[in-house]
Scaffold this motif. Structure first.
Motif, short mmCIF file in Angstrom:
data_model
loop_
_atom_site.label_atom_id
_atom_site.label_comp_id
_atom_site.label_asym_id
_atom_site.label_seq_id
_atom_site.Cartn_x
_atom_site.Cartn_y
_atom_site.Cartn_z
N GLY A 72 -19.23 16.80 0.48
CA GLY A 72 -19.50 16.08 -0.76
C GLY A 72 -19.06 14.64 -0.63
N THR A 73 -19.11 13.91 -1.71
CA THR A 73 -18.75 12.50 -1.71
C THR A 73 -17.24 12.34 -1.70
OG1 THR A 73 -20.76 11.96 -2.92
CG2 THR A 73 -19.02 10.32 -2.94
N GLN A 74 -16.76 11.56 -0.74
CA GLN A 74 -15.33 11.27 -0.64
C GLN A 74 -15.13 9.76 -0.63
OE1 GLN A 74 -13.76 13.30 2.75
NE2 GLN A 74 -14.19 15.32 1.92
N LEU A 75 -13.97 9.32 -1.13
CA LEU A 75 -13.64 7.90 -1.17
C LEU A 75 -12.45 7.63 -0.27
CD1 LEU A 75 -13.79 7.31 -5.03
CD2 LEU A 75 -15.58 6.82 -3.35
N THR A 76 -12.50 6.50 0.42
CA THR A 76 -11.35 5.99 1.15
C THR A 76 -11.03 4.64 0.54
OG1 THR A 76 -12.04 7.10 3.19
CG2 THR A 76 -10.47 5.27 3.41
N TRP A 77 -9.86 4.55 -0.08
CA TRP A 77 -9.48 3.33 -0.79
C TRP A 77 -9.18 2.20 0.19
CZ3 TRP A 77 -10.72 3.26 -5.62
CH2 TRP A 77 -10.75 4.45 -6.33
N LEU A 78 -9.76 1.03 -0.06
CA LEU A 78 -9.49 -0.16 0.72
C LEU A 78 -8.52 -1.09 0.00
CD1 LEU A 78 -13.12 -1.01 1.88
CD2 LEU A 78 -11.33 0.18 3.17
N SER A 79 -8.65 -1.16 -1.31
CA SER A 79 -7.78 -2.00 -2.12
C SER A 79 -7.60 -1.33 -3.47
CB SER A 79 -8.39 -3.39 -2.29
OG SER A 79 -7.55 -4.22 -3.07
N GLY A 80 -6.37 -1.04 -3.84
CA GLY A 80 -6.10 -0.38 -5.11
C GLY A 80 -6.44 1.10 -5.05
N TYR A 81 -6.64 1.69 -6.22
CA TYR A 81 -7.03 3.10 -6.36
C TYR A 81 -7.44 3.31 -7.81
CZ TYR A 81 -2.82 4.66 -8.83
OH TYR A 81 -1.85 4.85 -9.76
N ASP A 82 -7.65 4.56 -8.24
CA ASP A 82 -8.06 4.84 -9.61
C ASP A 82 -6.89 4.56 -10.56
OD1 ASP A 82 -8.94 5.81 -12.05
OD2 ASP A 82 -9.95 7.53 -11.16
N TYR A 83 -6.98 3.47 -11.29
CA TYR A 83 -5.88 3.00 -12.13
C TYR A 83 -5.58 3.95 -13.29
CZ TYR A 83 -2.75 -0.60 -13.91
OH TYR A 83 -1.65 -1.30 -14.30
N ARG A 84 -6.51 4.83 -13.62
CA ARG A 84 -6.30 5.76 -14.73
C ARG A 84 -5.36 6.90 -14.36
NH1 ARG A 84 -12.31 7.30 -15.32
NH2 ARG A 84 -11.93 7.29 -13.09
N ILE A 85 -5.10 7.08 -13.07
CA ILE A 85 -4.24 8.15 -12.58
C ILE A 85 -2.85 7.59 -12.30
CG2 ILE A 85 -3.89 9.84 -10.74
CD1 ILE A 85 -6.95 9.81 -10.37
N ALA A 86 -1.83 8.23 -12.85
CA ALA A 86 -0.45 7.78 -12.61
C ALA A 86 -0.11 7.92 -11.12
CB ALA A 86 0.52 8.61 -13.44
N PRO A 87 0.55 6.92 -10.55
CA PRO A 87 0.90 7.00 -9.13
C PRO A 87 1.90 8.13 -8.87
CG PRO A 87 1.93 5.08 -10.14
CD PRO A 87 1.05 5.69 -11.18
N ARG A 88 1.67 8.86 -7.77
CA ARG A 88 2.55 9.96 -7.40
C ARG A 88 3.28 9.72 -6.08
NH1 ARG A 88 -2.26 12.95 -9.31
NH2 ARG A 88 -2.97 12.50 -7.23
N THR A 89 2.68 8.93 -5.23
CA THR A 89 3.27 8.71 -3.91
C THR A 89 3.61 7.24 -3.74
OG1 THR A 89 1.16 8.21 -2.84
CG2 THR A 89 1.82 10.55 -2.95
N TYR A 90 4.33 6.95 -2.69
CA TYR A 90 4.65 5.55 -2.37
C TYR A 90 3.37 4.75 -2.18
CZ TYR A 90 6.49 1.48 0.06
OH TYR A 90 6.78 0.20 0.42
N ALA A 91 2.39 5.32 -1.48
CA ALA A 91 1.12 4.63 -1.25
C ALA A 91 0.40 4.35 -2.57
CB ALA A 91 0.23 5.44 -0.32
N ASP A 92 0.43 5.30 -3.50
CA ASP A 92 -0.16 5.09 -4.82
C ASP A 92 0.52 3.93 -5.56
OD1 ASP A 92 -1.75 7.31 -4.34
OD2 ASP A 92 -0.66 8.62 -5.73
N HIS A 93 1.84 3.89 -5.50
CA HIS A 93 2.58 2.80 -6.15
C HIS A 93 2.22 1.45 -5.54
CE1 HIS A 93 5.27 4.80 -9.00
NE2 HIS A 93 5.31 5.80 -8.15
N ARG A 94 2.11 1.39 -4.23
CA ARG A 94 1.75 0.14 -3.55
C ARG A 94 0.32 -0.30 -3.93
NH1 ARG A 94 4.76 -3.35 -1.26
NH2 ARG A 94 3.27 -3.68 0.39
N ALA A 95 -0.60 0.65 -4.00
CA ALA A 95 -1.97 0.33 -4.38
C ALA A 95 -2.02 -0.20 -5.81
CB ALA A 95 -2.86 1.56 -4.22
#
Length: 124
Positions: A72-95
């Protein structure tokens, strides 16, 4: 980050023009998203256009490469991420921080109040 040497001749080229998906977040009590696909262009152009059209107009944005694989369709984030989702990991916080700092820098340069779209002054 992990790295490893790869035998170049074992990889097949999939093309130099990937499909890029831009997510533009607007705040109206909660964050709404507009999703725009780009193709036949390079990453630098999409990033420059996103900064010009969206950051300057008070919107947060993120960018991903779209892969229409067998799973199916998958995304690889290049800059940022889905802002509507609360960050859970260090990478999410950095994005999330990357998106916020980009936005706050644009606000500062245009002499607008240096606050996030939801009115907060803190990078979180």
């Amino acid at each position: 980050m992990q790295s490893g040497e790869v035998a170049e001749n074992r990889e097949a080229w999939t093309g130099a023009r990937p499909r890029l998906r831009l997510f533009v977040f607007t705040y109206h009590g909660s964050y709404d998203v507009e999703v725009i696909d780009h193709w036949d262009c390079d990453v630098s152009t999409v990033i420059a256009d996103a900064d010009y059209y969206h950051t300057a107009s008070g919107k947060l944005w993120s960018l991903a490469v779209v892969d229409h694989g067998s799973d199916g369709t998958q995304l690889t984030w290049l800059s940022g991420y889905d802002y509507r989702i609360a960050p859970r990991t260090y990478a999410d916080h950095r994005a999330r921080q990357t998106m916020q700092l980009r936005y706050l820098a644009a606000q500062s340069q245009s002499a607008k109040p240096v606050v996030l779209p939801d009115g907060l002054r803190v990078v979180r």
